[in-house]
Design a protein around this motif. Structure first.
Motif, PDB file in Angstrom:
ATOM      1  N   THR A 142       0.828  -1.209   0.000  1.00 57.04           N
ATOM      2  CA  THR A 142       0.000   0.000   0.000  1.00 57.04           C
ATOM      3  C   THR A 142       0.861   1.256   0.000  1.00 57.04           C
ATOM      4  O   THR A 142       0.600   2.204  -0.747  1.00 57.04           O
TER       5      THR A 142
ATOM      6  N   SER B  81       2.559   1.664  -3.418  1.00 51.64           N
ATOM      7  CA  SER B  81       1.587   2.014  -4.456  1.00 51.64           C
ATOM      8  C   SER B  81       1.247   3.498  -4.393  1.00 51.64           C
ATOM      9  O   SER B  81       1.093   4.161  -5.426  1.00 51.64           O
TER      10      SER B  81
ATOM     11  N   GLY C 259     -10.931  -9.675  -9.741  1.00 53.20           N
ATOM     12  CA  GLY C 259     -10.605  -9.921  -8.341  1.00 53.20           C
ATOM     13  C   GLY C 259     -11.687  -9.442  -7.395  1.00 53.20           C
ATOM     14  O   GLY C 259     -11.900 -10.032  -6.326  1.00 53.20           O
ATOM     15  N   ILE C 260     -12.392  -8.378  -7.769  1.00 50.43           N
ATOM     16  CA  ILE C 260     -13.472  -7.875  -6.930  1.00 50.43           C
ATOM     17  C   ILE C 260     -14.635  -8.850  -6.921  1.00 50.43           C
ATOM     18  O   ILE C 260     -15.241  -9.118  -5.872  1.00 50.43           O
TER      19      ILE C 260
ATOM     20  N   SER D 142      -6.967  -8.540 -12.047  1.00 47.95           N
ATOM     21  CA  SER D 142      -7.664  -8.188 -13.277  1.00 47.95           C
ATOM     22  C   SER D 142      -7.076  -8.960 -14.451  1.00 47.95           C
ATOM     23  O   SER D 142      -5.861  -9.146 -14.539  1.00 47.95           O
TER      24      SER D 142
ATOM     25  N   SER E 222     -13.728 -11.720  -4.770  1.00 46.29           N
ATOM     26  CA  SER E 222     -13.770 -11.330  -3.355  1.00 46.29           C
ATOM     27  C   SER E 222     -15.193 -11.257  -2.832  1.00 46.29           C
ATOM     28  O   SER E 222     -15.466 -11.619  -1.681  1.00 46.29           O
TER      29      SER E 222
ATOM     30  N   PRO F  14     -12.715  -5.171 -12.123  1.00 47.29           N
ATOM     31  CA  PRO F  14     -11.678  -6.203 -12.002  1.00 47.29           C
ATOM     32  C   PRO F  14     -12.263  -7.518 -11.515  1.00 47.29           C
ATOM     33  O   PRO F  14     -13.113  -7.549 -10.623  1.00 47.29           O
TER      34      PRO F  14
ATOM     35  N   THR G 136      -2.756  -0.475  -8.790  1.00 49.92           N
ATOM     36  CA  THR G 136      -3.936  -0.713  -7.959  1.00 49.92           C
ATOM     37  C   THR G 136      -4.857  -1.749  -8.588  1.00 49.92           C
ATOM     38  O   THR G 136      -5.311  -2.694  -7.927  1.00 49.92           O
ATOM     39  N   ILE G 137      -5.136  -1.582  -9.895  1.00 48.50           N
ATOM     40  CA  ILE G 137      -6.006  -2.543 -10.585  1.00 48.50           C
ATOM     41  C   ILE G 137      -5.341  -3.917 -10.641  1.00 48.50           C
ATOM     42  O   ILE G 137      -5.986  -4.949 -10.428  1.00 48.50           O
ATOM     43  N   TRP G 138      -4.047  -3.930 -10.895  1.00 46.35           N
ATOM     44  CA  TRP G 138      -3.322  -5.190 -11.001  1.00 46.35           C
ATOM     45  C   TRP G 138      -3.314  -5.932  -9.660  1.00 46.35           C
ATOM     46  O   TRP G 138      -3.539  -7.143  -9.614  1.00 46.35           O
TER      47      TRP G 138
ATOM     48  N   THR H  63      -5.485  -5.643  -7.306  1.00 48.92           N
ATOM     49  CA  THR H  63      -6.850  -6.080  -7.018  1.00 48.92           C
ATOM     50  C   THR H  63      -7.154  -7.397  -7.714  1.00 48.92           C
ATOM     51  O   THR H  63      -7.895  -8.238  -7.196  1.00 48.92           O
TER      52      THR H  63
END
Length: 337
Positions: free
Chosen positions: A171, A174, A317-318, A192, A321, A315, A186-188, A190
């Motif tokens: 964090t 980033s 990943g969301i 995607s 999750s 993404p 950030t997207i990576w 998460t």
């Protein structure tokens, strides 16, 4: 009895494979540009127009294959970690291996590409650093967990602590990246599958082809290790050496998958657990079944991610999750310890 033992796993795997094929073709049809099933088939045999060939062969097909490969890798990585820790809550994301792979890539972005556009970064460079980060993290977990040997509960607790520390560093780094690179990282992180290409397929494929069969070959060791270190030692297994080999295999799979898809979590948690309920705990059938479950989960999640919003893509990943967090809580509540 033999038919009952081997018939059900075979039937389950055939059904899972059929569902994967169905979801795969639905995914090829769906997206911002809709292509009918008949047009998909015509394009696959070389009789589509230029736009359809571009969409299918340059965008959707590599993305779908990447989703399958990542599902395979994360599922097997989760099976290994759950087998070694004898804990159904173990997962390469929860234990910090995914975070370690992500940290290596973000650190490289920060040190080398802080003021440059990371989009031009070589596709082969990201997998290399992600793999190195995963292996180093696995060594750290193994080292910190060692205390006159390694106990399963100590292994998973050290992994969770390492994951928390690496997540905090991720964090911080980033936030220090330049604007566009910050969004990319950030997207990576998460998780995607956006922007995948055949180069990523080539980059991840060798790891899957080598390490998944290796894990299946080591299935009997996982079966014995599940009985406890004392029994495993008694039947002639070099417990610590085999455990180290399997941890490195799990880290290699997780690192390759993070390189191609970012920090996609919960696949390594859910896929082994679902597969265990379908075919039982014997790793010779558990590992192949888990690979199919993991591929189906990620392929379906990607289909949802691409179509849930009309003008945008979230993404994958969301989506995972959203499914995985309640499932994790469910497993936690069912755990007796």
């Amino acid at each position: 009895m033999r038919l009952a033992l081997y018939g059900r796993p075979r039937f389950v795997m055939v059904v899972l494979l059929a569902i994967i094929v169905a979801v795969f073709f639905i995914s090829l049809n769906s997206g911002s540009i809709t292509i009918s099933p008949l047009e998909v088939l015509r394009t696959l045999i070389g009789r589509g127009d230029e736009q359809q060939e571009l969409v299918l062969f340059q965008f959707r097909l590599p993305r779908m294959i990447i989703a399958l490969l990542i599902g395979f890798g994360l599922a097997v990585s989760g099976v290994i970690l759950q087998g070694l820790s004898r804990n159904a809550l173990a997962d390469p994301g929860i234990m910090g291996i995914n975070a370690g792979a992500g940290l290596a890539v973000v650190l490289f972005m920060y040190l080398v590409f802080e003021s440059k556009d990371v989009q031009g970064l070589s596709t082969m460079t990201i997998p290399f650093f992600a793999f190195c980060g995963a292996i180093i993290t696995a060594f750290l977990i193994f080292m910190f967990a060692w205390k006159k040997g390694i106990t399963p509960i100590r292994l998973i607790l050290v992994g969770i602590a390492v994951a928390a520390g690496i997540g905090a560093v991720n964090t911080i780094l980033s936030l220090k990246l330049a604007g566009e690179n910050f969004m990319y990282a950030t997207i990576w992180l998460t998780g995607s599958l956006w922007g995948t290409s055949w180069t990523f397929v080539i980059a991840i494929l060798p790891w899957i082809l080598i390490l998944v069969p290796y894990a299946i070959m080591k299935a009997r060791y996982l079966n014995v290790l599940n009985l406890g270190d004392t029994i495993a030692t008694g039947v002639g297994v070099c417990v610590e050496l085999e455990r180290l080999k399997l941890i490195l295999a799990s880290a290699g799979l997780a690192g390759a998958c993070v390189a191609a898809g970012g920090g996609i979590g919960f696949i390594g948690l859910m896929a082994p657990h679902i597969a265990r309920r379908l075919v039982g705990p014997k790793h010779q059938v558990l590992i192949p079944t888990a690979t199919l479950v993991g591929a189906l989960l990620l392929l379906t999640a990607d289909l949802i991610a691409r179509n849930i919003l009309v003008r945008a893509e979230i993404p994958v990943g969301i989506v995972i999750s959203i499914i995985g967090a309640p499932y994790f809580l469910y497993l936690l509540m069912k755990t007796k310890t």
